[in-house]
Design a protein around this motif. Sequence first.
Motif, PDB file in Angstrom:
ATOM      1  N   SER A 162       0.851  -1.191   0.000  1.00  0.00           N
ATOM      2  CA  SER A 162       0.000   0.000   0.000  1.00  0.00           C
ATOM      3  C   SER A 162       0.883   1.235   0.000  1.00  0.00           C
ATOM      4  O   SER A 162       2.003   1.209   0.511  1.00  0.00           O
ATOM      5  N   LEU A 163       0.360   2.303  -0.551  1.00  0.00           N
ATOM      6  CA  LEU A 163       1.082   3.567  -0.604  1.00  0.00           C
ATOM      7  C   LEU A 163       0.591   4.461   0.533  1.00  0.00           C
ATOM      8  O   LEU A 163      -0.586   4.804   0.598  1.00  0.00           O
ATOM      9  N   ARG A 164       1.503   4.792   1.434  1.00  0.00           N
ATOM     10  CA  ARG A 164       1.204   5.683   2.557  1.00  0.00           C
ATOM     11  C   ARG A 164       1.496   7.107   2.097  1.00  0.00           C
ATOM     12  O   ARG A 164       2.625   7.428   1.723  1.00  0.00           O
ATOM     13  N   VAL A 165       0.479   7.959   2.110  1.00  0.00           N
ATOM     14  CA  VAL A 165       0.612   9.345   1.645  1.00  0.00           C
ATOM     15  C   VAL A 165       0.587  10.253   2.874  1.00  0.00           C
ATOM     16  O   VAL A 165      -0.351  10.215   3.661  1.00  0.00           O
ATOM     17  N   CYS A 166       1.649  11.058   3.024  1.00  0.00           N
ATOM     18  CA  CYS A 166       1.837  11.835   4.255  1.00  0.00           C
ATOM     19  C   CYS A 166       1.998  13.325   3.983  1.00  0.00           C
ATOM     20  O   CYS A 166       2.411  13.743   2.903  1.00  0.00           O
ATOM     21  N   ARG A 167       1.713  14.071   5.021  1.00  0.00           N
ATOM     22  CA  ARG A 167       2.048  15.497   5.085  1.00  0.00           C
ATOM     23  C   ARG A 167       2.928  15.631   6.307  1.00  0.00           C
ATOM     24  O   ARG A 167       2.470  15.412   7.425  1.00  0.00           O
ATOM     25  N   LYS A 168       4.183  15.940   6.077  1.00  0.00           N
ATOM     26  CA  LYS A 168       5.222  15.882   7.109  1.00  0.00           C
ATOM     27  C   LYS A 168       5.260  14.452   7.642  1.00  0.00           C
ATOM     28  O   LYS A 168       5.441  13.532   6.865  1.00  0.00           O
ATOM     29  N   GLN A 169       5.070  14.250   8.915  1.00  0.00           N
ATOM     30  CA  GLN A 169       5.103  12.890   9.462  1.00  0.00           C
ATOM     31  C   GLN A 169       3.714  12.270   9.613  1.00  0.00           C
ATOM     32  O   GLN A 169       3.584  11.126  10.011  1.00  0.00           O
ATOM     33  N   ARG A 170       2.679  13.018   9.297  1.00  0.00           N
ATOM     34  CA  ARG A 170       1.310  12.568   9.516  1.00  0.00           C
ATOM     35  C   ARG A 170       0.745  11.861   8.282  1.00  0.00           C
ATOM     36  O   ARG A 170       0.782  12.394   7.175  1.00  0.00           O
ATOM     37  N   THR A 171       0.201  10.678   8.473  1.00  0.00           N
ATOM     38  CA  THR A 171      -0.435   9.960   7.378  1.00  0.00           C
ATOM     39  C   THR A 171      -1.777  10.605   7.074  1.00  0.00           C
ATOM     40  O   THR A 171      -2.618  10.756   7.953  1.00  0.00           O
ATOM     41  N   ILE A 172      -1.973  10.954   5.822  1.00  0.00           N
ATOM     42  CA  ILE A 172      -3.235  11.541   5.376  1.00  0.00           C
ATOM     43  C   ILE A 172      -4.152  10.441   4.837  1.00  0.00           C
ATOM     44  O   ILE A 172      -5.331  10.378   5.166  1.00  0.00           O
ATOM     45  N   VAL A 173      -3.608   9.564   4.011  1.00  0.00           N
ATOM     46  CA  VAL A 173      -4.423   8.524   3.377  1.00  0.00           C
ATOM     47  C   VAL A 173      -3.533   7.352   2.956  1.00  0.00           C
ATOM     48  O   VAL A 173      -2.337   7.524   2.723  1.00  0.00           O
ATOM     49  N   TRP A 174      -4.132   6.170   2.899  1.00  0.00           N
ATOM     50  CA  TRP A 174      -3.478   4.977   2.374  1.00  0.00           C
ATOM     51  C   TRP A 174      -4.150   4.611   1.060  1.00  0.00           C
ATOM     52  O   TRP A 174      -5.386   4.621   0.968  1.00  0.00           O
ATOM     53  N   LEU A 175      -3.355   4.284   0.038  1.00  0.00           N
ATOM     54  CA  LEU A 175      -3.879   3.819  -1.247  1.00  0.00           C
ATOM     55  C   LEU A 175      -3.401   2.394  -1.468  1.00  0.00           C
ATOM     56  O   LEU A 175      -2.212   2.114  -1.376  1.00  0.00           O
ATOM     57  N   SER A 176      -4.328   1.514  -1.743  1.00  0.00           N
ATOM     58  CA  SER A 176      -4.013   0.100  -1.928  1.00  0.00           C
ATOM     59  C   SER A 176      -4.450  -0.331  -3.331  1.00  0.00           C
ATOM     60  O   SER A 176      -5.655  -0.369  -3.619  1.00  0.00           O
ATOM     61  N   PRO A 177      -3.499  -0.658  -4.214  1.00  0.00           N
ATOM     62  CA  PRO A 177      -3.857  -0.989  -5.597  1.00  0.00           C
ATOM     63  C   PRO A 177      -4.517  -2.356  -5.714  1.00  0.00           C
ATOM     64  O   PRO A 177      -4.084  -3.329  -5.107  1.00  0.00           O
ATOM     65  N   GLY A 178      -5.567  -2.402  -6.505  1.00  0.00           N
ATOM     66  CA  GLY A 178      -6.240  -3.659  -6.824  1.00  0.00           C
ATOM     67  C   GLY A 178      -6.261  -3.824  -8.335  1.00  0.00           C
ATOM     68  O   GLY A 178      -5.621  -3.074  -9.062  1.00  0.00           O
ATOM     69  N   ARG A 179      -7.004  -4.789  -8.808  1.00  0.00           N
ATOM     70  CA  ARG A 179      -7.158  -4.998 -10.254  1.00  0.00           C
ATOM     71  C   ARG A 179      -8.321  -4.134 -10.747  1.00  0.00           C
ATOM     72  O   ARG A 179      -9.456  -4.341 -10.357  1.00  0.00           O
ATOM     73  N   GLY A 180      -8.004  -3.130 -11.546  1.00  0.00           N
ATOM     74  CA  GLY A 180      -9.041  -2.271 -12.104  1.00  0.00           C
ATOM     75  C   GLY A 180      -9.485  -1.131 -11.210  1.00  0.00           C
ATOM     76  O   GLY A 180     -10.441  -0.431 -11.521  1.00  0.00           O
ATOM     77  N   GLY A 181      -8.815  -0.930 -10.090  1.00  0.00           N
ATOM     78  CA  GLY A 181      -9.162   0.155  -9.179  1.00  0.00           C
ATOM     79  C   GLY A 181      -8.251   0.128  -7.961  1.00  0.00           C
ATOM     80  O   GLY A 181      -7.292  -0.635  -7.915  1.00  0.00           O
ATOM     81  N   PHE A 182      -8.576   0.969  -6.989  1.00  0.00           N
ATOM     82  CA  PHE A 182      -7.771   0.979  -5.773  1.00  0.00           C
ATOM     83  C   PHE A 182      -8.639   1.330  -4.576  1.00  0.00           C
ATOM     84  O   PHE A 182      -9.685   1.957  -4.708  1.00  0.00           O
ATOM     85  N   ASN A 183      -8.184   0.866  -3.422  1.00  0.00           N
ATOM     86  CA  ASN A 183      -8.844   1.169  -2.161  1.00  0.00           C
ATOM     87  C   ASN A 183      -8.197   2.401  -1.557  1.00  0.00           C
ATOM     88  O   ASN A 183      -6.976   2.584  -1.651  1.00  0.00           O
ATOM     89  N   VAL A 184      -9.018   3.221  -0.928  1.00  0.00           N
ATOM     90  CA  VAL A 184      -8.551   4.406  -0.223  1.00  0.00           C
ATOM     91  C   VAL A 184      -8.965   4.236   1.229  1.00  0.00           C
ATOM     92  O   VAL A 184     -10.115   3.888   1.506  1.00  0.00           O
ATOM     93  N   ALA A 185      -8.037   4.475   2.154  1.00  0.00           N
ATOM     94  CA  ALA A 185      -8.355   4.341   3.580  1.00  0.00           C
ATOM     95  C   ALA A 185      -7.924   5.598   4.324  1.00  0.00           C
ATOM     96  O   ALA A 185      -6.770   6.014   4.244  1.00  0.00           O
ATOM     97  N   PHE A 186      -8.876   6.174   5.038  1.00  0.00           N
ATOM     98  CA  PHE A 186      -8.629   7.316   5.912  1.00  0.00           C
ATOM     99  C   PHE A 186      -8.882   6.862   7.344  1.00  0.00           C
ATOM    100  O   PHE A 186      -9.845   6.142   7.604  1.00  0.00           O
TER     101      PHE A 186
END
Length: 139
Positions: free
Chosen positions: A57-81
Amino acid sequence: MLENAFINRPTPPADGDLAAALGPARAAWDEFLATLARDQLADRHEWKCHSPKWGWSLRVCRKQRTIVWLSPGRGGFNVAFILGAKAVAAARAARLPASVSSALAIAPKYPEGTGLRLVVKSVRSLPALRRLAAIKAAN
C-alpha cells in the motif's frame, strides 16, 4: 473492497506493474496524488507492506502525519482514511456524496479513529476524496 494486486510480493510494485494492475483507474490514482501535492495536503509518499498476505500500500503523508493509504487492486484501488472525532464531525457536515456518507456511517471505530474505506475506479470519485483529505489534514 478490492483485493490487493500485490499480495506475496517481496518488493514494491514498479510503475509498469502498477499501471497494469490499475488499468483505466491509473488516471484516477495519478490525478489524486497530483491533487494532494498541488493542494499541499501531502508532501511525500512511501510504499509499505505490513504483511505479505495483505500486499503493498502507498502511505501518503504530510510531514510525518499519514493523510491517506492507497491500496492498488485490479481495475481500481482502495482508499483508507483514519479520521479522528473532529474530522468525522467535519466530514458529516460536509456535502459529500451519499455513498461516502453511508460508508462513513458504518465505518468501524478504532482507538486511533474511524476507519473510512472506499473503492475508486474512476476520476469521478476524486472531488469527494480531495475534500476528505482536506478534512483529515485540517483536523
